[in-house]
Design an enzyme around this catalytic site. Structure first.
Site, PDB file in Angstrom:
ATOM      1  N   TRP A 102     -19.311  -4.660  36.446  1.00 33.84           N
ATOM      2  CA  TRP A 102     -18.172  -4.499  35.529  1.00 33.84           C
ATOM      3  C   TRP A 102     -16.880  -4.926  36.195  1.00 33.84           C
ATOM      4  CZ3 TRP A 102     -20.302  -4.783  31.245  1.00 33.84           C
ATOM      5  CH2 TRP A 102     -21.478  -4.085  30.949  1.00 33.84           C
ATOM      6  N   ASP A 169     -10.787   1.487  35.228  1.00 33.93           N
ATOM      7  CA  ASP A 169     -11.892   1.525  34.263  1.00 33.93           C
ATOM      8  C   ASP A 169     -12.695   2.795  34.548  1.00 33.93           C
ATOM      9  OD1 ASP A 169     -14.199   1.233  32.794  1.00 33.93           O
ATOM     10  OD2 ASP A 169     -14.739  -0.742  33.576  1.00 33.93           O
ATOM     11  N   LYS A 193     -20.347   6.146  27.017  1.00 32.02           N
ATOM     12  CA  LYS A 193     -20.994   6.735  28.187  1.00 32.02           C
ATOM     13  C   LYS A 193     -20.765   8.244  28.208  1.00 32.02           C
ATOM     14  CE  LYS A 193     -21.825   2.479  29.421  1.00 32.02           C
ATOM     15  NZ  LYS A 193     -20.845   1.645  30.073  1.00 32.02           N
TER      16      LYS A 193
HETATM   17  C1  LIG Z   1     -20.550   0.090  30.183  1.00 35.73           C
HETATM   18  C2  LIG Z   1     -19.365  -0.254  30.998  1.00 35.73           C
HETATM   19  C3  LIG Z   1     -18.500  -1.295  30.641  1.00 35.73           C
HETATM   20  C4  LIG Z   1     -18.735  -2.181  29.431  1.00 35.73           C
HETATM   21  O1  LIG Z   1     -18.503  -1.470  28.300  1.00 35.73           O
HETATM   22  P1  LIG Z   1     -18.605  -2.164  26.835  1.00 35.73           P
HETATM   23  O2  LIG Z   1     -18.049  -1.077  25.979  1.00 35.73           O
HETATM   24  O3  LIG Z   1     -20.037  -2.480  26.601  1.00 35.73           O
HETATM   25  O4  LIG Z   1     -17.756  -3.368  26.843  1.00 35.73           O
HETATM   26  C5  LIG Z   1     -17.396  -1.522  31.433  1.00 35.73           C
HETATM   27  N1  LIG Z   1     -17.155  -0.783  32.530  1.00 35.73           N
HETATM   28  C6  LIG Z   1     -17.973   0.217  32.921  1.00 35.73           C
HETATM   29  C7  LIG Z   1     -17.660   1.006  34.142  1.00 35.73           C
HETATM   30  C8  LIG Z   1     -19.103   0.517  32.166  1.00 35.73           C
HETATM   31  O5  LIG Z   1     -19.919   1.503  32.535  1.00 35.73           O
END
Ligand SMILES: *Cc1c(COP(=O)(O)O)cnc(C)c1O
Length: 356
Positions: A102, A169, A193
């Site tokens: 990511w 993030d 998540k």
């Molecule tokens: C799952 C995830 C993403 C991507 O998320 P999307 O909503 O599918 O774009 C980005 N960063 C992290 C840390 C993730 O776990």
């Protein structure tokens, strides 16, 4: 039906209270006599949902009036573009730390909009640790990090001290423990998540960062527009925000301090078994082990498929590692109960007694 223990990395387990409220609202939303998915997002009932969701985020994270909270679409992945489009101002360089897939994607997107300085990377060891030895240039436009690396199972338990705007993030560990949100200028998280279903992304931005944004950004990608319109510039993800609001109510009721204790107990139980059991090995540096995503392998790879089948027969679901790393991954997000981790540990012990 027997209970299925859901270790999925995302979309992932949610509190039962949020699911029950969703079922109810699909039938009759807030006494309107209409389903949640057939009402106007501009009606007062749904406006109250967005307002409550934003207020819960502010309360749970103790955010001062310096912060704006919005819900966007396009996943965490769209943030990889929106961040540099808005904040990588001409002549500046953005500082990133590469801790996995990511983070790498965030870097790749930022490079399309300007200069990027990758301060550190753990790619040399397949992202099995968190780099800590780097300094952030004082003139960087911003510093970007990923607090929890969902695919590799590493987590940042401390953040650097800097005067540069910090952007994080937190898609996979937001609301899993208390932290000092005032250190950050922007926090974002795809909901699926740890706080809701797929379809919405939480964005928290400090007003002082918004003031520094580039003037010319396409409307739908412009944070200021979304803030000014209270997440309602266009039709938001009505259903997803509703589920987030109920999940946030549940998080607030437990509180982040108790949530951390819960999450620590679950992670400690599983890591202790991985370290004890002769058939399993952890894959990441012990001090950086994530409490949200526990990555491990079978010492003998030939056992991997049979063990996953054995787990499935015991209603343990979602344990296969990400396709880019293989092995096993147990995601222990907020809503997963300790008894589910205990059921996995029991399976590991039984499998050991039959196969060691
Ligand atoms: C799952 C995830 C993403 C991507 O998320 P999307 O909503 O599918 O774009 C980005 N960063 C992290 C840390 C993730 O776990």
């Amino acid at each position: 039906m027997n209970k299925v223990h859901n270790f999925s990395a995302g979309p992932a387990i949610l509190p039962q209270s949020a699911i029950d409220a969703s079922i109810q609202a699909l039938q009759n939303f807030g006494g309107t006599g209409l389903s949640l998915i057939e009402v106007s997002h501009r009606g007062k009932e749904f406006e109250a949902v967005v307002a409550e969701a934003c207020n819960l985020v502010k309360e749970i994270l103790n955010l001062s009036a310096d912060y704006e909270v919005i819900f966007l679409q396009g996943g965490a992945s769209l943030q990889f573009d929106m961040i540099p489009m808005n904040f990588l101002t001409p002549g500046k360089t953005a500082a990133y730390v590469n801790t996995g897939v990511w983070a790498s994607r965030a870097i790749k997107e930022a490079k399309m909009f300007g200069e990027v300085n990758v301060l550190a990377s753990s790619e040399d060891k397949n992202f099995a640790y968190i780099p800590k030895d780097y300094s952030i240039p004082a003139d960087a436009a911003y510093y970007h990090c990923t607090s929890n690396n969902t695919i590799y199972g590493t987590e940042m338990f401390s953040f650097p001290e800097t005067n540069v705007p910090m952007i994080c993030d937190m898609s996979s560990d937001i609301f899993s423990r208390p932290f000092d949100a005032s250190k950050f200028d922007m926090i974002y998280a795809g909901a699926q998540k740890n706080m809701g279903p797929a379809g919405t992304t939480l964005v928290i931005i400090k007003k002082s960062l918004l003031e520094k944004a580039n003037a010319k950004v396409p409307t739908m990608l412009n944070y200021k527009i979304h803030v000014e319109n209270g997440s309602m510039y266009n039709t938001p993800s009505v259903f997803a925000i509703f589920v987030c609001m109920h999940t946030l109510r549940w998080i607030k009721e437990i509180g982040l301090t108790a949530m951390e204790a819960r999450n620590k107990a679950k992670a400690d139980l599983l890591y202790a078994e991985i370290d004890r059991n002769s058939l399993f090995t952890g894959t990441v540096a012990v001090e950086d082990r994530s409490r949200m995503n526990v990555n491990f392998v079978l010492t003998n790879p030939a056992h991997e498929e049979p063990f996953l089948k054995f787990c499935a027969s015991r209603n343990l679901s979602g344990l296969k590692g990400h396709r880019s790393v293989g092995g096993l991954r147990a995601s222990l997000y907020n809503a997963l109960e300790l008894e589910s981790v205990q059921a996995l540990v029991d399976a590991m012990q039984t499998y050991e007694s039959q196969n060691a």
